[in-house]
Design an enzyme around this catalytic site. Structure first.
Site, PDB file in Angstrom:
ATOM      1  CB  SER A 185       8.205  51.779  29.003  1.00 58.90           C
ATOM      2  OG  SER A 185       9.003  52.499  27.840  1.00 58.90           O
ATOM      3  CG  ASP A 214       4.410  57.135  26.563  1.00 58.90           C
ATOM      4  OD1 ASP A 214       3.244  57.579  25.431  1.00 58.90           O
ATOM      5  OD2 ASP A 214       4.633  57.461  26.748  1.00 58.90           O
ATOM      6  CG  HIS A 242       8.370  56.749  27.689  1.00 53.62           C
ATOM      7  ND1 HIS A 242       7.604  57.039  27.202  1.00 53.62           N
ATOM      8  CD2 HIS A 242       9.443  56.320  28.488  1.00 53.62           C
ATOM      9  CE1 HIS A 242       7.936  54.644  27.661  1.00 53.62           C
ATOM     10  NE2 HIS A 242       8.531  54.770  28.089  1.00 53.62           N
TER      11      HIS A 242
END
Length: 344
Positions: free
Chosen positions: A182, A205, A263
Protein backbone atom coordinates in the site's frame (compact mmCIF):
# COMPACT_ATOMS: atom_id res chain seq x y z
CA UNK A 1 -0.17 -5.61 21.18
CA UNK A 2 -0.02 -3.21 24.11
CA UNK A 3 -2.60 -0.54 24.95
CA UNK A 4 -1.06 2.10 22.66
CA UNK A 5 -1.40 -0.14 19.61
CA UNK A 6 -4.86 -1.22 20.73
CA UNK A 7 -5.95 2.41 20.97
CA UNK A 8 -4.41 3.20 17.58
CA UNK A 9 -6.07 0.36 15.71
CA UNK A 10 -9.41 1.03 17.41
CA UNK A 11 -9.35 4.68 16.34
CA UNK A 12 -8.55 3.70 12.76
CA UNK A 13 -11.31 1.06 12.66
CA UNK A 14 -13.77 3.45 14.27
CA UNK A 15 -14.68 1.11 17.13
CA UNK A 16 -14.36 1.22 20.91
CA UNK A 17 -11.10 -0.35 22.17
CA UNK A 18 -13.09 -2.77 24.30
CA UNK A 19 -14.57 -4.36 21.17
CA UNK A 20 -11.14 -4.93 19.61
CA UNK A 21 -9.79 -6.23 22.91
CA UNK A 22 -12.71 -8.67 23.11
CA UNK A 23 -12.12 -9.83 19.55
CA UNK A 24 -8.45 -10.44 20.28
CA UNK A 25 -9.31 -12.48 23.36
CA UNK A 26 -11.93 -14.42 21.41
CA UNK A 27 -9.51 -15.50 18.68
CA UNK A 28 -6.34 -15.25 20.76
CA UNK A 29 -5.76 -18.98 21.09
CA UNK A 30 -5.84 -19.33 17.30
CA UNK A 31 -3.43 -16.48 16.56
CA UNK A 32 -0.32 -18.55 15.99
CA UNK A 33 2.42 -18.78 13.42
CA UNK A 34 4.83 -21.74 13.28
CA UNK A 35 7.82 -19.82 14.55
CA UNK A 36 10.01 -19.91 17.64
CA UNK A 37 10.97 -16.69 19.44
CA UNK A 38 14.75 -16.22 19.66
CA UNK A 39 15.60 -19.54 18.02
CA UNK A 40 19.27 -19.76 17.06
CA UNK A 41 20.25 -18.93 13.51
CA UNK A 42 20.74 -22.02 11.34
CA UNK A 43 24.35 -23.17 11.65
CA UNK A 44 26.56 -23.05 8.59
CA UNK A 45 28.30 -20.55 6.37
CA UNK A 46 25.64 -19.88 3.73
CA UNK A 47 24.37 -16.34 3.43
CA UNK A 48 20.69 -15.50 3.60
CA UNK A 49 18.94 -13.23 1.10
CA UNK A 50 17.57 -10.16 2.84
CA UNK A 51 14.33 -8.18 2.45
CA UNK A 52 13.42 -4.86 4.08
CA UNK A 53 9.64 -4.48 4.57
CA UNK A 54 7.76 -1.17 4.62
CA UNK A 55 4.27 -1.40 6.13
CA UNK A 56 1.14 0.28 4.82
CA UNK A 57 -0.79 3.28 6.07
CA UNK A 58 -2.25 2.67 9.57
CA UNK A 59 -0.35 -0.62 9.95
CA UNK A 60 2.79 -1.45 11.98
CA UNK A 61 5.82 -3.73 11.99
CA UNK A 62 4.05 -6.84 13.33
CA UNK A 63 0.91 -6.73 11.17
CA UNK A 64 2.64 -8.76 8.43
CA UNK A 65 3.73 -11.70 10.59
CA UNK A 66 2.22 -14.32 8.25
CA UNK A 67 3.95 -12.96 5.16
CA UNK A 68 7.28 -12.47 6.97
CA UNK A 69 7.10 -15.96 8.46
CA UNK A 70 6.45 -17.53 5.05
CA UNK A 71 9.46 -15.76 3.55
CA UNK A 72 11.65 -16.67 6.53
CA UNK A 73 10.65 -20.33 6.17
CA UNK A 74 12.29 -20.25 2.74
CA UNK A 75 15.61 -18.94 4.07
CA UNK A 76 14.99 -15.19 3.79
CA UNK A 77 15.81 -12.68 6.51
CA UNK A 78 13.07 -10.03 6.70
CA UNK A 79 13.61 -6.72 8.49
CA UNK A 80 10.20 -5.15 9.21
CA UNK A 81 10.47 -1.39 9.69
CA UNK A 82 7.99 0.55 11.84
CA UNK A 83 7.80 4.04 10.42
CA UNK A 84 7.91 7.16 12.60
CA UNK A 85 6.17 9.48 10.10
CA UNK A 86 2.75 9.35 11.80
CA UNK A 87 1.54 6.72 9.31
CA UNK A 88 1.72 3.74 11.70
CA UNK A 89 -1.27 2.81 13.87
CA UNK A 90 1.05 3.57 16.77
CA UNK A 91 4.76 3.49 17.40
CA UNK A 92 7.20 4.65 20.06
CA UNK A 93 10.78 5.53 20.92
CA UNK A 94 12.84 6.45 23.96
CA UNK A 95 14.16 10.00 24.10
CA UNK A 96 17.22 9.04 26.14
CA UNK A 97 18.75 6.22 28.15
CA UNK A 98 17.24 7.29 31.47
CA UNK A 99 13.73 7.19 30.04
CA UNK A 100 14.46 3.77 28.54
CA UNK A 101 15.62 2.47 31.92
CA UNK A 102 12.49 3.87 33.57
CA UNK A 103 10.23 2.51 30.80
CA UNK A 104 8.89 5.93 29.74
CA UNK A 105 8.09 5.68 26.05
CA UNK A 106 7.39 8.56 23.69
CA UNK A 107 4.43 7.51 21.55
CA UNK A 108 3.74 8.63 17.97
CA UNK A 109 0.08 8.18 17.01
CA UNK A 110 -1.51 7.85 13.60
CA UNK A 111 -2.18 11.13 11.81
CA UNK A 112 -5.52 11.35 10.06
CA UNK A 113 -5.52 13.30 6.80
CA UNK A 114 -8.98 13.57 5.28
CA UNK A 115 -9.22 12.27 1.74
CA UNK A 116 -11.85 14.95 1.07
CA UNK A 117 -9.65 17.79 2.25
CA UNK A 118 -7.64 20.04 -0.01
CA UNK A 119 -5.79 17.76 -2.42
CA UNK A 120 -2.69 19.95 -2.36
CA UNK A 121 -2.45 19.72 1.42
CA UNK A 122 -2.87 15.94 1.42
CA UNK A 123 -0.28 15.56 -1.34
CA UNK A 124 2.20 17.68 0.63
CA UNK A 125 1.68 15.60 3.79
CA UNK A 126 2.00 12.28 1.96
CA UNK A 127 5.12 13.36 0.08
CA UNK A 128 6.81 14.43 3.32
CA UNK A 129 5.87 11.10 4.89
CA UNK A 130 7.32 9.22 1.91
CA UNK A 131 10.63 11.06 2.28
CA UNK A 132 10.80 10.10 5.97
CA UNK A 133 9.88 6.50 5.16
CA UNK A 134 12.50 6.27 2.43
CA UNK A 135 15.16 7.52 4.84
CA UNK A 136 14.11 4.89 7.39
CA UNK A 137 14.33 2.07 4.83
CA UNK A 138 17.85 3.15 3.89
CA UNK A 139 18.75 3.34 7.60
CA UNK A 140 17.42 -0.19 8.03
CA UNK A 141 19.81 -1.37 5.32
CA UNK A 142 22.65 0.56 6.99
CA UNK A 143 21.81 -1.24 10.23
CA UNK A 144 21.83 -4.64 8.50
CA UNK A 145 25.23 -3.87 6.99
CA UNK A 146 26.48 -3.14 10.50
CA UNK A 147 25.03 -6.42 11.79
CA UNK A 148 26.71 -8.30 8.94
CA UNK A 149 30.03 -6.67 9.81
CA UNK A 150 29.66 -7.47 13.50
CA UNK A 151 28.76 -3.94 14.61
CA UNK A 152 25.68 -4.60 16.74
CA UNK A 153 23.92 -2.09 18.93
CA UNK A 154 21.74 -2.95 21.91
CA UNK A 155 18.34 -4.40 21.03
CA UNK A 156 15.92 -2.41 23.17
CA UNK A 157 13.02 -4.76 22.38
CA UNK A 158 14.95 -7.78 23.65
CA UNK A 159 18.34 -7.03 25.28
CA UNK A 160 19.03 -10.73 25.94
CA UNK A 161 18.82 -11.93 22.34
CA UNK A 162 21.94 -13.18 20.55
CA UNK A 163 20.38 -13.25 17.10
CA UNK A 164 22.16 -10.14 15.82
CA UNK A 165 25.57 -11.52 16.81
CA UNK A 166 24.74 -14.83 15.12
CA UNK A 167 23.92 -13.05 11.86
CA UNK A 168 27.46 -11.68 11.49
CA UNK A 169 28.68 -12.52 8.00
CA UNK A 170 25.45 -14.40 7.19
CA UNK A 171 23.47 -11.74 5.28
CA UNK A 172 23.66 -11.41 1.52
CA UNK A 173 23.22 -7.67 1.14
CA UNK A 174 24.55 -7.50 -2.41
CA UNK A 175 21.11 -8.65 -3.59
CA UNK A 176 19.00 -6.83 -0.98
CA UNK A 177 15.30 -6.49 -1.79
CA UNK A 178 12.81 -3.84 -0.72
CA UNK A 179 9.16 -4.78 -0.28
CA UNK A 180 6.19 -2.61 0.68
CA UNK A 181 2.42 -2.83 0.89
CA UNK A 182 0.00 0.00 0.00
CA UNK A 183 1.68 3.24 1.15
CA UNK A 184 4.72 1.03 1.69
CA UNK A 185 4.60 0.20 -2.02
CA UNK A 186 5.04 3.89 -2.83
CA UNK A 187 7.79 3.95 -0.20
CA UNK A 188 9.75 1.27 -2.06
CA UNK A 189 9.73 3.35 -5.23
CA UNK A 190 10.79 6.57 -3.50
CA UNK A 191 13.56 4.74 -1.63
CA UNK A 192 14.94 3.02 -4.71
CA UNK A 193 15.00 6.32 -6.59
CA UNK A 194 17.42 7.61 -3.94
CA UNK A 195 19.25 4.43 -2.86
CA UNK A 196 20.59 2.06 -5.52
CA UNK A 197 21.63 -0.59 -3.00
CA UNK A 198 18.22 -2.28 -3.29
CA UNK A 199 18.48 -4.58 -6.32
CA UNK A 200 14.79 -5.46 -6.76
CA UNK A 201 11.49 -4.07 -5.55
CA UNK A 202 8.34 -5.93 -4.51
CA UNK A 203 5.42 -3.51 -4.76
CA UNK A 204 2.32 -4.96 -3.10
CA UNK A 205 -1.00 -3.35 -4.04
CA UNK A 206 0.52 0.10 -3.91
CA UNK A 207 -1.26 3.34 -3.10
CA UNK A 208 0.59 5.90 -5.23
CA UNK A 209 -1.24 9.17 -4.54
CA UNK A 210 1.95 10.74 -3.15
CA UNK A 211 3.75 10.17 -6.48
CA UNK A 212 1.19 11.73 -8.81
CA UNK A 213 3.46 14.64 -9.79
CA UNK A 214 6.73 12.69 -10.01
CA UNK A 215 7.91 13.16 -13.58
CA UNK A 216 11.53 11.99 -13.31
CA UNK A 217 10.96 8.89 -11.17
CA UNK A 218 9.96 6.58 -14.08
CA UNK A 219 13.30 7.29 -15.77
CA UNK A 220 15.30 6.80 -12.57
CA UNK A 221 13.58 3.47 -11.82
CA UNK A 222 13.46 2.15 -15.39
CA UNK A 223 16.36 -0.26 -14.85
CA UNK A 224 15.39 -1.42 -11.36
CA UNK A 225 13.63 -4.83 -11.52
CA UNK A 226 10.18 -4.67 -9.97
CA UNK A 227 7.25 -6.92 -9.12
CA UNK A 228 3.87 -5.19 -9.10
CA UNK A 229 1.35 -7.44 -7.34
CA UNK A 230 -2.15 -5.96 -7.14
CA UNK A 231 -5.46 -6.81 -5.52
CA UNK A 232 -8.33 -6.68 -7.97
CA UNK A 233 -10.81 -4.51 -6.11
CA UNK A 234 -8.42 -2.01 -4.50
CA UNK A 235 -6.96 -0.85 -7.79
CA UNK A 236 -10.36 -0.66 -9.48
CA UNK A 237 -11.74 1.49 -6.66
CA UNK A 238 -8.82 3.97 -6.58
CA UNK A 239 -9.37 6.60 -9.20
CA UNK A 240 -6.17 7.49 -11.00
CA UNK A 241 -3.92 5.02 -9.14
CA UNK A 242 -3.37 2.73 -12.12
CA UNK A 243 -2.56 5.73 -14.31
CA UNK A 244 0.31 6.60 -11.96
CA UNK A 245 1.39 2.96 -11.83
CA UNK A 246 1.53 2.59 -15.61
CA UNK A 247 4.13 5.36 -15.77
CA UNK A 248 6.33 3.52 -13.25
CA UNK A 249 6.10 0.04 -14.78
CA UNK A 250 8.92 -0.91 -17.14
CA UNK A 251 8.43 -3.45 -19.96
CA UNK A 252 10.60 -6.01 -18.16
CA UNK A 253 8.81 -5.72 -14.79
CA UNK A 254 6.59 -8.53 -13.50
CA UNK A 255 2.91 -7.60 -13.15
CA UNK A 256 0.10 -9.60 -11.52
CA UNK A 257 -3.45 -8.91 -10.40
CA UNK A 258 -5.21 -11.51 -8.26
CA UNK A 259 -8.89 -11.54 -9.15
CA UNK A 260 -11.54 -11.18 -6.46
CA UNK A 261 -8.87 -10.30 -3.90
CA UNK A 262 -8.87 -7.39 -1.46
CA UNK A 263 -6.30 -4.93 -0.17
CA UNK A 264 -6.13 -6.56 3.27
CA UNK A 265 -5.06 -9.99 1.99
CA UNK A 266 -1.38 -9.11 2.29
CA UNK A 267 -1.41 -8.69 6.09
CA UNK A 268 -2.71 -10.41 9.24
CA UNK A 269 -5.91 -8.43 9.80
CA UNK A 270 -8.26 -10.96 8.09
CA UNK A 271 -7.22 -13.50 10.75
CA UNK A 272 -8.18 -11.06 13.54
CA UNK A 273 -11.24 -9.16 12.36
CA UNK A 274 -12.10 -10.99 9.13
CA UNK A 275 -12.41 -9.47 5.66
CA UNK A 276 -13.84 -5.96 6.07
CA UNK A 277 -13.35 -4.55 2.57
CA UNK A 278 -15.55 -5.02 -0.50
CA UNK A 279 -18.28 -6.89 1.34
CA UNK A 280 -20.67 -6.25 -1.53
CA UNK A 281 -18.51 -8.26 -3.96
CA UNK A 282 -17.52 -11.93 -4.27
CA UNK A 283 -14.15 -12.40 -2.55
CA UNK A 284 -11.69 -15.23 -2.32
CA UNK A 285 -10.91 -16.63 1.13
CA UNK A 286 -8.56 -14.44 3.19
CA UNK A 287 -5.96 -17.15 3.83
CA UNK A 288 -6.10 -18.29 0.21
CA UNK A 289 -5.45 -14.75 -0.95
CA UNK A 290 -2.47 -14.45 1.38
CA UNK A 291 -1.03 -17.77 0.18
CA UNK A 292 -1.42 -16.83 -3.48
CA UNK A 293 0.29 -13.49 -2.87
CA UNK A 294 3.10 -15.11 -0.88
CA UNK A 295 3.64 -17.72 -3.59
CA UNK A 296 3.95 -15.05 -6.30
CA UNK A 297 6.48 -13.12 -4.18
CA UNK A 298 8.51 -16.28 -3.57
CA UNK A 299 8.42 -17.23 -7.23
CA UNK A 300 9.66 -13.77 -8.19
CA UNK A 301 12.53 -13.90 -5.69
CA UNK A 302 13.38 -17.40 -6.88
CA UNK A 303 13.60 -16.11 -10.46
CA UNK A 304 15.78 -13.20 -9.38
CA UNK A 305 18.06 -14.92 -6.83
CA UNK A 306 18.07 -18.55 -7.97
CA UNK A 307 19.13 -21.24 -5.53
CA UNK A 308 19.45 -18.79 -2.66
CA UNK A 309 15.66 -19.15 -2.25
CA UNK A 310 14.81 -22.60 -0.93
CA UNK A 311 11.60 -23.97 -2.47
CA UNK A 312 11.41 -27.76 -2.56
CA UNK A 313 9.10 -29.68 -4.86
CA UNK A 314 7.05 -31.08 -1.98
CA UNK A 315 6.25 -27.57 -0.74
CA UNK A 316 5.08 -26.58 -4.21
CA UNK A 317 2.90 -29.69 -4.53
CA UNK A 318 1.31 -29.09 -1.11
CA UNK A 319 0.56 -25.51 -2.08
CA UNK A 320 -1.05 -26.41 -5.37
CA UNK A 321 -3.11 -29.25 -3.90
CA UNK A 322 -4.41 -26.99 -1.15
CA UNK A 323 -4.96 -24.17 -3.65
CA UNK A 324 -7.01 -26.41 -5.95
CA UNK A 325 -9.06 -27.84 -3.08
CA UNK A 326 -10.00 -24.43 -1.75
CA UNK A 327 -10.66 -23.12 -5.24
CA UNK A 328 -13.11 -25.97 -5.86
CA UNK A 329 -14.93 -24.92 -2.69
CA UNK A 330 -15.09 -21.39 -4.05
CA UNK A 331 -16.71 -22.56 -7.26
CA UNK A 332 -19.97 -23.19 -5.51
CA UNK A 333 -20.15 -19.68 -4.07
CA UNK A 334 -18.54 -17.43 -6.63
CA UNK A 335 -18.90 -19.26 -9.91
CA UNK A 336 -15.18 -18.89 -10.59
CA UNK A 337 -13.50 -21.79 -12.35
CA UNK A 338 -10.23 -23.33 -11.21
CA UNK A 339 -8.76 -22.94 -14.66
CA UNK A 340 -9.52 -19.24 -14.77
CA UNK A 341 -8.07 -18.61 -11.32
CA UNK A 342 -4.89 -20.52 -12.10
CA UNK A 343 -4.46 -18.52 -15.29
CA UNK A 344 -4.93 -15.20 -13.56
Amino acid sequence: MDNDYLQGFSAILGIWPIFLRTALRWVGDDLRIPGVWNADVLEGTQQFPTVVLSHGLSACRFLYSSLCMQLASHGIVVAAVEHKDESAASTFFYENESKYLSGKKSTIIFRTVSATSDTGHQLLVRRRQLDIRASECSRALDFLIGVNEGRCCENLLDPETKILEQLKGRLDLETASLMGHSFGGATTLVTAAKDDRFKQLIVLDSWLFGLKNEENMPKVLAKVPKLFLNADYFQLDLKGNLDIMRKLVSPTDSKFTVKKSTHEQFCDSPNIIGLRLNRDKPRIDGNLGLRINTHIVLRYLKERLGNMIYVDQLTAEIFYKSYLFQEIQLNGTTGTSCKKMQTT
